[in-house]
Design an enzyme around this catalytic site. Structure first.
Site, PDB file in Angstrom:
ATOM      1  N   HIS A 341      25.970  51.111  67.944  1.00  0.00           N
ATOM      2  CA  HIS A 341      24.828  51.299  68.854  1.00  0.00           C
ATOM      3  C   HIS A 341      24.918  50.471  70.119  1.00  0.00           C
ATOM      4  CE1 HIS A 341      22.218  53.529  65.987  1.00  0.00           C
ATOM      5  NE2 HIS A 341      22.898  52.837  65.080  1.00  0.00           N
ATOM      6  N   LYS A 529      10.202  49.656  76.855  1.00  0.00           N
ATOM      7  CA  LYS A 529      11.411  49.419  76.055  1.00  0.00           C
ATOM      8  C   LYS A 529      11.516  47.930  75.812  1.00  0.00           C
ATOM      9  CE  LYS A 529      13.773  51.422  79.440  1.00  0.00           C
ATOM     10  NZ  LYS A 529      14.478  52.377  78.593  1.00  0.00           N
ATOM     11  N   ARG A 530      12.426  47.489  74.940  1.00  0.00           N
ATOM     12  CA  ARG A 530      12.614  46.053  74.734  1.00  0.00           C
ATOM     13  C   ARG A 530      12.990  45.372  76.051  1.00  0.00           C
ATOM     14  NH1 ARG A 530      14.669  42.736  70.276  1.00  0.00           N
ATOM     15  NH2 ARG A 530      12.624  41.893  70.690  1.00  0.00           N
ATOM     16  N   LYS A 535      18.545  46.166  80.835  1.00  0.00           N
ATOM     17  CA  LYS A 535      17.602  47.270  81.049  1.00  0.00           C
ATOM     18  C   LYS A 535      16.906  47.163  82.418  1.00  0.00           C
ATOM     19  CE  LYS A 535      16.730  47.780  76.045  1.00  0.00           C
ATOM     20  NZ  LYS A 535      17.104  49.164  75.668  1.00  0.00           N
ATOM     21  N   THR A 637      16.364  56.391  73.610  1.00  0.00           N
ATOM     22  CA  THR A 637      15.652  57.488  72.948  1.00  0.00           C
ATOM     23  C   THR A 637      14.256  57.638  73.551  1.00  0.00           C
ATOM     24  OG1 THR A 637      15.134  55.899  71.201  1.00  0.00           O
ATOM     25  CG2 THR A 637      16.859  57.505  70.731  1.00  0.00           C
ATOM     26  N   LYS A 641      11.742  60.969  74.646  1.00  0.00           N
ATOM     27  CA  LYS A 641      10.307  61.129  74.353  1.00  0.00           C
ATOM     28  C   LYS A 641       9.532  61.496  75.620  1.00  0.00           C
ATOM     29  CE  LYS A 641      11.178  57.921  70.676  1.00  0.00           C
ATOM     30  NZ  LYS A 641      11.379  56.486  70.382  1.00  0.00           N
TER      31      LYS A 641
END
Ligand code: 26Q
Length: 794
Positions: A341, A529-530, A535, A637, A641
């Protein structure tokens, strides 16, 4: 009632609810019952009705080949609403509760999230469970029943503070403790019990009910009676506490910070309990014969966290079942699949040899054995000593879990096309050359039940109306048929009216939870998100600050009213991530309190982002922010969504974003910035200073980190952020992507003004999201890796 699984009448359901209120809480009148009591009573009444189908499913699966998902994390969220949807009883139960004068929303909202995961990897496991049950494939989940899931987050003066997550405080009505199926786990100096708690995973409108089995750790002896008698209370309870520590808390981390003894114990506890369980059942079914083990079972390793399953299976086969080592290794090579991952080097798990020896010396011996067999194989293939070093399972007194996984597994997969290509071409290139046949891509997916049917019931109703049936919930490729309405103004209007409803609901919720008022008529630009440097929430924050300054300079700037929303938890020991939280909260404070500007823009960082909050955020978004440094986000992911709920992606060409724009077309999304190959080219002589010096706007916002514009409570954390950008080489290329980001966001503002064209972009995202159903993903795993097929419980 109409539900597929049961012929329960409304009156029976009411009676059941009232009975549970009586025997569980001693309440004879539902008017006196607390919300959590009603929640538990309703849940138990439903569980009672599915036990039979659950048991018959288990029996049916025992005769077939099964797959098992081994995962340290399951980010399940709430159960009630989802189970009602799967049972086809949502509206019925809503009515029943209404007759009791109870609002179903209140009962849903009282349920704590089962937050037994950090982020994407844990939520993927949860989506896979749902999809396997709905696709009627024999997949069972194994994990740990942490007493405390991921921490709760609050902001105090803009700083993140954490709180223990006590998700079991109202009980856990959706699980059944199976004391009679406990197993014993042996560590070198400790023996503990693993008690299974089974949760039903209800197939959508199906009689198949799969199982998620989570293990709780308990002592073999409750407490030392003699010590207790001698009033040595702490000592008397020492063993109990030591055992319970093993399943006490989820590690809140998404990179391998450093080898932690307790985390390693957790991993072994999970895999030893699960394998003992599988082998026990296998022996019962197959007359103690284990030679056909790999014919009947596939085990999927969710990242390297459960990789100790490999030596543990060999240990059981050799030490307990008397099998020859080479035979046991051969069988193991037919059992395991490994999913990678991440390519972040710091996230690759390595465990100290001495730590493993201390906890389970036999497991180390087995790993050493595997390593030397592997080395011999490589020597025979003519690999040089130097080349062999790179493949070694044990190196520098560290066990490299990924190497162990790849050597023994028959399948290795990445989670999006780009990610798998990077594994094959760079990160795991030498492995790919050695075992090309093992490598596969399995692009992630999301369950359409929770992420559309449940969380966006209005849009679901519209889709059902247009398609004339609810089949799309189980076959999401049907959404493509909606494309014919993409120019139908009436339909587009209905579609956008629903978006507006979801935005108003979110605004209401944010008002209540965060105390901030936002305008549902503004553009909702959302990044959830985290929190992680790669990110790049910081890039988004810097951009927003730049927009603020531009608005100050030019109050008549032609942009739509916009609301920027963030949701993210920062790992408690990740200081830089926490600094980013504080920085964005400071930006939010500045902007929201500026009367000149706050009529045009606002910023909200919601507290305690989690699955149940996500269900309110995704349907309400106008823009989905997916801005990771190219090459770093394995898949994502959340991006899927948003897409499913009709939201264009604003993002880099990374992870599954690549496939999202391939499906829904460039013109319906906003792609900017460096690509993987661009980064490859510039990375060796990248100079962030150059960008800083040559772009005034960028300089202005970066300087706020050190010029006293914002208060970091004298922690120095903002200066550290500044240094990360300008003194430490800006690892994640924020400065290089700032300009492109800004131009792309200007394009969003422009596009948003044309209501009809905008609606079409949103609509086409929904139409083309079908491929991102985790039903598709699960069928690919079933066919290409596990070799299992659907078996229907009739
Ligand atoms: C490892 C060792 C010690 C402590 C913690 C960990 C640890 C825990 C969690 C390492 C990694 C994780 C989680 C990783 C994760 O969520 N990865 C995400 O997986 C998603 C599903 O495949 C992808 O969509 C995301 O791109 C990826 O970041």
């Amino acid at each position: 009632m109409e539900g597929v699984n049961n012929k329960m009448t409304r009156e029976e359901l009411k009676k059941d609810i009232l009975r549970y209120l009586k025997v569980k809480y001693g309440k004879e009148n539902i008017d006196n019952a607390k919300d959590f009591e009603v929640f538990n009573a309703v849940s138990m009444a439903l569980l009672e009705n599915i036990v039979h189908d659950w048991n018959t499913t288990t029996k049916l699966y025992n005769k077939e080949k099964n797959a098992y998902y081994f995962s340290a994390e399951y980010l399940m969220g709430r159960a009630l609403g989802n189970n009602l949807i799967s049972l086809g009883l949502y509206d019925e139960v809503k009515e029943v509760l209404k007759e009791f004068n109870i609002d179903i929303n209140k009962i849903e909202e009282i349920e704590e999230d089962a937050g037994l995961g950090n982020g994407g990897l844990g939520r993927l496991a949860a989506c896979f469970m749902d999809s396997a049950a709905s696709m009627e494939v024999p997949l069972m989940g194994y994990g740990i029943r942490y007493s405390n899931g991921l921490f709760n987050q609050k902001f105090q003066n803009g700083f993140q503070v954490e709180d223990a997550d006590n998700w079991l405080k109202y009980g856990d009505p959706w699980s059944i403790r199976k004391t009679d199926e406990e197993v014993v786990i042996n560590f070198k100096d400790e023996k503990v019990k693993a008690i299974p708690y089974d949760t039903p995973i209800i197939g959508y409108k199906s009689k198949n009910i799969n199982t998620l089995r989570l293990w709780k750790c308990e002592p073999v002896v409750e407490f030392d009676f003699n010590l207790f008698n001698d009033q040595k209370y702490d000592e008397a309870l020492e063993e109990k506490n030591r055992a319970e520590d093993i399943s006490r808390v989820l590690y809140p981390n998404d990179s391998n910070e450093e080898g932690k003894l307790l985390r390693l114990k957790q991993q072994y506890f999970l895999v030893s309990a699960s394998l003992q369980d599988i082998i026990r059942t296998h022996k019962k079914m197959w007359n103690n014969d284990l030679l056909n083990f790999s014919v009947m079972h596939s085990v999927q390793l969710n990242d390297t966290h459960p990789v100790l399953a490999i030596p543990e299976l060999i240990r059981i086969l050799v030490d307990e079942e008397g099998m020859d080592f080479n035979k046991a290794l051969e069988i193991s090579k037919g059992v395991f699949g490994y999913t990678n991952h991440t390519i972040l080097a710091e996230a690759l798990e390595k465990w100290d040899v001495e730590l493993i020896r201390k906890l389970f010396p036999r497991i180390l011996e087995i790993i050493e054995n595997i390593d030397s067999i592997f080395v011999k194989e490589l020597e025979e293939k003519g690999y040089s000593e130097e080349a062999i070093e790179e493949f070694r399972i044990i190196n520098d007194d560290l066990v490299r879990m990924a190497n162990l996984a790849i050597y023994v597994s028959f399948a290795v997969n990445g989670v999006a096309k780009l990610h798998t290509d990077i594994l094959k071409n760079t990160e795991l290139h030498n492995w790919y050359e050695l075992y090309p046949e093992k490598f596969q891509n399995k692009t992630n997916g999301i369950t359409p039940r929770r992420w559309l049917r449940l969380c966006n019931q209005e849009l679901s109703a519209l889709i059902t109306e247009l398609l004339g049936s609810e089949d799309w919930v189980k076959d999401l490729s049907k959404l493509k048929e909606l494309e014919k309405y993409a120019n139908d103004e009436k339909i587009l209007k209905k579609f956008m009216d629903i978006k507006h409803i979801k935005k108003s609901e979110l605004a209401e919720y944010i008002k209540e939870k965060e105390g901030i008022e936002i305008d549902p008529d503004s553009l909702f630009d959302i990044q959830i998100k985290r929190l992680h440097e790669y990110k790049r929430q910081l890039l988004n924050g810097l951009y927003i600050l730049d927009l603020y300054y531009r608005l100050k300079e030019n109050p008549n700037m032609n942009i739509p009213k916009v609301t920027f929303i963030f949701g993210a938890k920062a790992f408690p020991g990740y200081e830089r991530a926490k600094a980013i939280v504080k920085f964005i909260n400071e930006i939010a404070k500045l902007i929201n309190n500026d009367e000149e500007v706050n009529k045009k823009m606002k910023v909200v960082f919601v507290q305690n982002y989690r699955v149940s909050y996500a269900e309110k955020l995704f349907p309400a978004a106008d823009i989905s922010k997916q801005i990771s440094t190219a090459g770093k986000e394995a898949s994502g992911t959340g991006n899927m969504k948003f897409m499913l709920n009709g939201t264009p992606t604003f993002g880099t060409y990374d992870g599954a974003n690549v496939e999202i724009v391939r499906e829904s077309k460039d013109e319906n999304n906003f792609i900017f910035g460096l690509r993987v190959e661009d980064i490859e080219k510039i990375k060796d002589d990248y100079d962030p200073e150059k960008y800083y010096e040559s772009e005034e706007a960028l300089k202005r916002v970066i300087n706020t980190l050190i010029d006293g514009t914002f208060d970091d409570g004298e922690t120095g954390m903002f200066e550290d952020l500044y240094n990360s950008l300008l003194k430490e080489g800006d690892q994640y290329f924020l400065l290089a992507d700032f300009h492109g980001f800004r131009e792309e966001e200007d394009k969003v503002f422009k596009a948003y003004q044309d209501k009809l064209l905008w609606a079409k972009k949103c609509f086409l995202n929904t139409c083309n999201a079908g491929i991102f159903s985790s039903d598709r993903t699960i069928m690919e795993y079933s066919n290409d890796i596990w070799g299992i097929k659907p078996c229907k419980n009739k």
